[in-house]
Design a protein around this motif. Structure first.
Motif, mmCIF file in Angstrom:
data_model
loop_
_atom_site.group_PDB
_atom_site.id
_atom_site.type_symbol
_atom_site.label_atom_id
_atom_site.label_comp_id
_atom_site.label_asym_id
_atom_site.label_seq_id
_atom_site.Cartn_x
_atom_site.Cartn_y
_atom_site.Cartn_z
ATOM 1 N N ALA A 202 0.837 -1.202 0.000
ATOM 2 C CA ALA A 202 0.000 0.000 0.000
ATOM 3 C C ALA A 202 0.873 1.253 0.000
ATOM 4 O O ALA A 202 0.598 2.221 -0.709
ATOM 5 C CB ALA A 202 -0.922 -0.012 1.216
ATOM 6 N N GLU A 203 1.945 1.216 0.782
ATOM 7 C CA GLU A 203 2.853 2.365 0.845
ATOM 8 C C GLU A 203 3.465 2.631 -0.539
ATOM 9 O O GLU A 203 3.528 3.767 -1.000
ATOM 10 C CB GLU A 203 3.958 2.064 1.865
ATOM 11 C CG GLU A 203 5.014 3.141 1.977
ATOM 12 C CD GLU A 203 6.128 2.734 2.942
ATOM 13 O OE1 GLU A 203 5.907 2.828 4.161
ATOM 14 O OE2 GLU A 203 7.205 2.301 2.478
ATOM 15 N N ILE B 167 2.290 1.749 -3.502
ATOM 16 C CA ILE B 167 1.271 2.207 -4.448
ATOM 17 C C ILE B 167 1.001 3.690 -4.230
ATOM 18 O O ILE B 167 0.885 4.468 -5.182
ATOM 19 C CB ILE B 167 -0.023 1.368 -4.305
ATOM 20 C CG1 ILE B 167 0.226 -0.050 -4.828
ATOM 21 C CG2 ILE B 167 -1.183 2.018 -5.046
ATOM 22 C CD1 ILE B 167 -0.930 -1.020 -4.603
ATOM 23 N N HIS B 168 0.943 4.081 -2.968
ATOM 24 C CA HIS B 168 0.721 5.491 -2.654
ATOM 25 C C HIS B 168 1.821 6.363 -3.275
ATOM 26 O O HIS B 168 1.551 7.401 -3.877
ATOM 27 C CB HIS B 168 0.692 5.682 -1.132
ATOM 28 C CG HIS B 168 0.449 7.098 -0.704
ATOM 29 N ND1 HIS B 168 -0.808 7.644 -0.650
ATOM 30 C CD2 HIS B 168 1.301 8.085 -0.342
ATOM 31 C CE1 HIS B 168 -0.717 8.905 -0.275
ATOM 32 N NE2 HIS B 168 0.555 9.201 -0.068
ATOM 33 N N ILE B 169 3.048 5.914 -3.147
ATOM 34 C CA ILE B 169 4.190 6.665 -3.690
ATOM 35 C C ILE B 169 4.101 6.755 -5.218
ATOM 36 O O ILE B 169 4.265 7.820 -5.810
ATOM 37 C CB ILE B 169 5.520 5.985 -3.271
ATOM 38 C CG1 ILE B 169 5.704 6.084 -1.760
ATOM 39 C CG2 ILE B 169 6.702 6.589 -4.012
ATOM 40 C CD1 ILE B 169 6.706 5.094 -1.182
ATOM 41 N N ARG C 81 1.510 6.524 -7.137
ATOM 42 C CA ARG C 81 0.408 7.402 -7.569
ATOM 43 C C ARG C 81 0.755 8.879 -7.369
ATOM 44 O O ARG C 81 0.389 9.723 -8.195
ATOM 45 C CB ARG C 81 -0.860 7.064 -6.778
ATOM 46 C CG ARG C 81 -1.526 5.769 -7.239
ATOM 47 C CD ARG C 81 -2.631 5.391 -6.273
ATOM 48 N NE ARG C 81 -3.436 4.271 -6.744
ATOM 49 C CZ ARG C 81 -4.309 3.635 -5.962
ATOM 50 N NH1 ARG C 81 -4.485 3.998 -4.709
ATOM 51 N NH2 ARG C 81 -5.017 2.633 -6.451
ATOM 52 N N GLU C 82 1.452 9.193 -6.266
ATOM 53 C CA GLU C 82 1.856 10.586 -6.046
ATOM 54 C C GLU C 82 2.702 11.093 -7.200
ATOM 55 O O GLU C 82 2.543 12.220 -7.668
ATOM 56 C CB GLU C 82 2.681 10.717 -4.747
ATOM 57 C CG GLU C 82 1.906 10.915 -3.473
ATOM 58 C CD GLU C 82 0.931 12.072 -3.501
ATOM 59 O OE1 GLU C 82 -0.262 11.797 -3.751
ATOM 60 O OE2 GLU C 82 1.328 13.227 -3.280
ATOM 61 N N ALA D 84 -1.358 -0.032 -8.971
ATOM 62 C CA ALA D 84 -1.674 1.355 -8.617
ATOM 63 C C ALA D 84 -2.709 1.949 -9.570
ATOM 64 O O ALA D 84 -3.509 2.791 -9.167
ATOM 65 C CB ALA D 84 -0.410 2.206 -8.616
ATOM 66 N N ASN E 220 3.597 10.611 4.920
ATOM 67 C CA ASN E 220 3.539 10.162 3.524
ATOM 68 C C ASN E 220 3.352 11.369 2.615
ATOM 69 O O ASN E 220 2.732 11.289 1.571
ATOM 70 C CB ASN E 220 2.403 9.143 3.334
ATOM 71 C CG ASN E 220 1.059 9.746 3.680
ATOM 72 O OD1 ASN E 220 0.975 10.882 4.146
ATOM 73 N ND2 ASN E 220 -0.005 9.005 3.451
#
Lengths: 635, 302
Positions: free
Chosen positions: B14-15, B17-19, B21-22, B50, B169
């Motif tokens: 999850a971490e 994927i978050h990165i 997408r950012e 993602a 994050n």
């Protein structure tokens, strides 16, 4: 157990992120080294390299220097200190760990703040010989500021105090007394010797009076999953997925709360409502999602939603405001300039922000508050911030993910400061969004727009071009054509001449020496006012005496005053006299005409002297002058 | 009663994927560096996740040193075609035409010209403002302090003393024209996590990771694969069949094999946890000098 079931078991473990704070002397690196070493994560060849390194620059005599395993960058190794945040990984049968290893000295407060931002738990090391010292307090304060809920005070070097229970108890009591003023819900005390391995991995036999867990046992068992906020659903949209006309998904991480299929939702800032149609992931469509899962959702209705919008439950909204109070940590080598308009990034939202008021700064050693008008590197304080558009946030204490933000310097792009929102701030107290600094400026009559900002917008400096010369010397022809040229080139200039001023502002004044002085005094003040607003003034006045021109220059400011002299002899002027003033004066119908019955002083030091016969060239000379003196254009 | 717990792999996933997408949201022109190795395979899968069900909005770029294992190139072609990835293959043409290679020029020159320089040329050519890399913090000491968003100046240089603070994050994605960010979405993964995830997700990887009888020549204590006519013939003649596998895949004569029986992921993990040799030791590059990775990173290497 065979390898398959081992792996199946292993991937179910959860993850604990912890922070270690302390200096080299506290044995922090030794503790971490031991945790890694004893959990068999230090590979054979790294150890081989370690033996080689230790001989050369080690600081621990003949024993293995665990610190060398940890300090990454070459320069830091030479100095024997850990400067930056370093992340370490180890794993036991029960849990996986990420350690943020941060330096302990005050000048590295920002590094500790960084490490603490993602940690669930903090180990604070205290030397049993010294007890609770300033550093211990500072570390504890930072840990509590960053919202870490679990703290272990590791009283290290118990071997050096003969494993004495009383020493340990006293330190615990001192610490308990200190933390009552902070907000840390869960504190554990462990007596330890990292060097000898007492109570690090196994419970030591040398402290039979201690009935608690060893450090590793504690880390393996501390309950952290309830630290997450499952109450308040916050889903700040990160990325909009539009692979086809049929699918429109909003991708993000669940920041807090639980989002379920069919949930009624509300979108901020539009406040439009809809229902969750589906939660889509690569691995299927779950019925619900929770933090920190990264998902995407589709809605029943077509609503315009973009990055930075926040999806929430209608009955549970975050705060929506442009003004809030926050604790701010200054992270930049460059001191804070309170006039800066920063970028602020909070959740997936970026907008502009400025610091309204600095309430106080905190001395991290004594926790004493004092007044401040700016912050330096590593300084911490309470501020009021105003943003250009409203943010959707919760107090940091309630929600770490929606209460945190960073400030980015608009010029260097550096992350200048980081903040934790306390709560919204009543805009009424802000006096129509005017800051404390601004209020003072208004009282003093100073503009809130800075000279530099004006110069940037107009691409010019607000200065006066003062043209002097006899009547008929061509001053006005020059001033009027210059105004036209400057306008065409994009400059912002205002022309002042005798006709316009005497028809109104100086209507009651005559041409006597006294009246002329008053007339010019008024013009000088107008010019000054316009200059201070970034505007170039073109002043065309006979201004016959050196004395009066000096007074004008003093009012306007010598630095902004540029004197142009139209060097025309009286014959030229008589020929060029469109109003017939010289004839009237000769006939005695007009008095006080310079060059006839009053003296005209040729300027002693004009910036430019022009020959009125060459009209076109004169304009070019002035434009050259403006450009070479960076009056216009600046760039 | 619903369960709201998350296991470590899913949390790391999850971490990451978050990165990813950012970066896609904040940069104009990102690219994902693809080395064909296991870490790249994991990173590519995370990117697919993602943007699912959409297509990944940036290309993969492979910097081909022209000295990759044959099996790697085969795998790259098949994998990217199957997955429909937009793939850019870039190599340093000058260096290639000058015949730069590890046998003739040594590992340092080869790495400088065919990897570091080629990478910088590739990034410049396409004007990428963000480049994903599959580096992990547990790989090497100087990486332990690397940011997830690692800022590079106009010359792609990294200044270890001047790194941006990185908290929570919230990632600072502001760069001036010409500057860029290297992004490491799997920073917090360990080697074991990677293998666990490959197993869990059934991610295809280059067969060289699995043990097999292969022709091997021993050079300076490194077991070098001899199935390639780019290796001088007198060396190839000395090859003997040995059961080996690779823990990491770099340029083929710069990456040594290890003797192993591990022909499944489970066996690889078992071997990893009992046989202890950290993974980069099979890469010749790290031994050049102390702190050499830090030096390389300052020059623009990943």
């Amino acid at each position: 157990m065979d390898i398959r079931s081992f792996l199946d078991q292993d991937q179910k473990k959860d993850l604990l992120r912890l922070l270690t704070a302390g200096s080299v002397d506290d044995g922090k690196s030794t503790l971490i080294g031991r945790l890694l070493f004893d959990s068999k994560k230090i590979y054979e060849d790294q150890l081989a390299a370690l033996h080689r390194d230790s001989k050369r620059i080690g600081h621990a005599g003949d024993e293995i220097d665990y610190a060398l395993l940890l300090d990454g960058l070459k320069a830091e190794r030479e100095q024997g200190i850990t400067i930056d945040v370093a992340y370490r990984y180890f794993s036991t049968a029960k849990r996986k760990f990420i350690i943020a290893d941060t330096p302990g000295h005050e000048q590295y407060t920002r590094n500790m703040v960084t490490g603490a931002s993602t940690a669930n738990l903090a180990i604070i090391l205290a030397d049993a010989r010294h007890g609770v010292i300033t550093q211990t307090k500072r570390h504890t304060y930072i840990v509590s500021l960053l919202g870490i809920r679990h703290v272990v005070l590791a009283v290290n070097k118990m071997d050096l105090v003969d494993y004495d229970r009383e020493v340990f108890d006293n330190i615990c009591n001192d610490y308990k007394a200190f933390v009552t003023q902070l907000d840390i819900p869960d504190i554990t005390f462990i007596p330890m010797s990292a060097l000898k391995g007492d109570n690090v991995v196994d419970v030591s036999g040398r402290m039979p009076w201690y009935h608690g867990k060893s450090m590793l046992e504690f880390l393996e068992s501390v309950h952290i999953s309830s630290d997450r906020n499952f109450e308040d659903m916050r889903y700040p949209v990160q990325y909009v997925l539009r692979p086809s006309l049929k699918y429109r998904g909003f991708a993000s991480t669940v920041f807090s709360g639980v989002i379920k299929k069919n949930d009624e939702i509300l979108v901020l800032p539009s406040r439009k409502t809809s229902r969750v149609k589906a939660i889509t992931t690569y691995d299927g469509e779950p019925d619900y999602a929770y933090p920190p899962q990264a998902i995407s959702i589709t809605l029943e209705d077509e609503i315009d939603i973009s990055r930075g919008d926040m999806i929430v439950h209608p009955g549970n909204l975050p705060k929506i405001d442009r003004h809030f109070e926050a604790m701010l940590v200054w992270m930049d080598e460059k001191p804070m300039d309170p006039d800066t308009h920063f970028y602020i990034k909070q959740t997936t939202n970026t907008t502009k922000a400025y610091i309204d008021t600095i309430n106080y700064k905190v001395d991290v050693n004594t926790l004493k508050k004092s007044a401040a008008d700016h912050f330096l590197l590593n300084e911490i304080g309470r501020v009021v911030i105003t943003t250009n558009k409203p943010l959707f946030f919760d107090p940091y204490k309630k929600n770490r993910n929606t209460g945190a933000f960073i400030l980015i310097d608009p010029v260097s792009n550096n992350t200048s400061a980081v903040g934790m929102i306390i709560d919204r701030y009543n805009g009424k107290n802000l006096n129509l969004h005017i800051t404390g600094v601004e209020k003072e400026k208004i009282i003093r009559g100073e503009s809130l727009v800075k000279t530099k900002e004006r110069e940037k917008r107009y691409n010019q400096k607000g200065e006066t071009i003062w043209i002097t010369g006899l009547h008929g010397s061509g001053k006005n022809e020059l001033a009027y054509s210059l105004e036209r040229r400057l306008f065409d080139m994009g400059a912002t200039a205002v022309l002042l001449d005798g006709k316009s001023i005497r028809s109104g502002l100086s209507r009651e004044l005559d041409y006597t020496t006294q009246d002329r002085a008053e007339h010019l005094r008024r013009i000088a003040h107008i010019s000054k006012l316009l200059n201070s607003q970034g505007i170039i003034t073109l002043c065309s006045f006979i201004s016959p005496s050196e004395n009066i021109r000096n007074q004008v220059a003093d009012i306007i400011g010598r630095n902004n005053f540029n004197l142009v002299y139209m060097d025309a002899d009286i014959d030229f002027c008589r020929k060029n006299d469109k109003y017939g003033l010289y004839k009237k004066a000769d006939a005695g119908d007009l008095h006080y005409l310079p060059g006839v019955d009053v003296d005209y002083d040729v300027p002693a030091k004009p910036d430019i002297t022009l020959d009125p016969a060459q009209e076109e060239e004169n304009i070019e000379i002035i434009l050259d002058y403006l450009s070479s003196h960076k009056i216009f254009p600046i760039q | 009663m619903n369960s709201y717990t998350i296991n470590n792999l899913r949390e790391l996933e999850a971490e990451s994927i978050h990165i990813i997408r950012e970066v896609a949201a904040e940069f104009e022109n990102p690219v994902m560096l693809y080395s064909i190795g296991k870490d790249s395979s994991v990173m590519a899968r995370l990117a697919e996740k993602a943007f699912y069900p959409g297509k990944v909005p940036f290309p993969l770029m492979h910097i081909d040193s022209k000295w990759k294992f044959k099996e790697m190139i085969e795998f790259r072609e098949q994998y990217t075609k199957e997955k429909g990835w937009d793939l850019i293959v870039y190599y340093n043409k000058e260096g290639f035409e000058a015949g730069v290679g590890p046998f003739t020029h040594g590992s340092k020159v080869h790495t400088d010209i065919m990897k570091t320089k080629a990478l910088l040329q590739g990034l410049d050519k396409y004007k990428f403002d963000a480049a994903f890399g599959g580096a992990r913090r547990d790989e090497e000491k100087s990486r332990a302090k690397e940011r997830i968003f690692s800022f590079r100046d106009r010359f792609h240089q990294w200044d270890p003393k001047n790194q941006r603070p990185e908290l929570w994050n919230i990632f600072n994605a502001k760069v001036h024209k010409g500057e860029s960010i290297r992004v490491f979405p799997i920073s917090n993964w360990t080697e074991l996590d990677i293998w666990q995830y490959i197993r869990l997700e059934n991610i295809p990887i280059v067969p060289l990771y699995y043990a097999k009888e292969r022709p091997i020549v021993e050079i300076d204590g490194n077991l070098i694969l001899a199935d390639d006519d780019r290796m001088p013939e007198e060396l190839r003649k000395k090859a003997k069949m040995r059961k080996v596998r690779f823990r990491t895949l770099g340029c083929y004569p710069l990456t040594g094999a290890i003797e192993s029986d591990a022909d499944t992921i489970e066996k690889i993990v078992q071997e990893m946890m009992t046989v202890t040799k950290s993974e980069r030791t099979t890469r010749v590059i790290d031994f050049d000098q102390e702190g050499s990775m830090e030096q390389k990173k300052k020059e623009g290497y990943f």
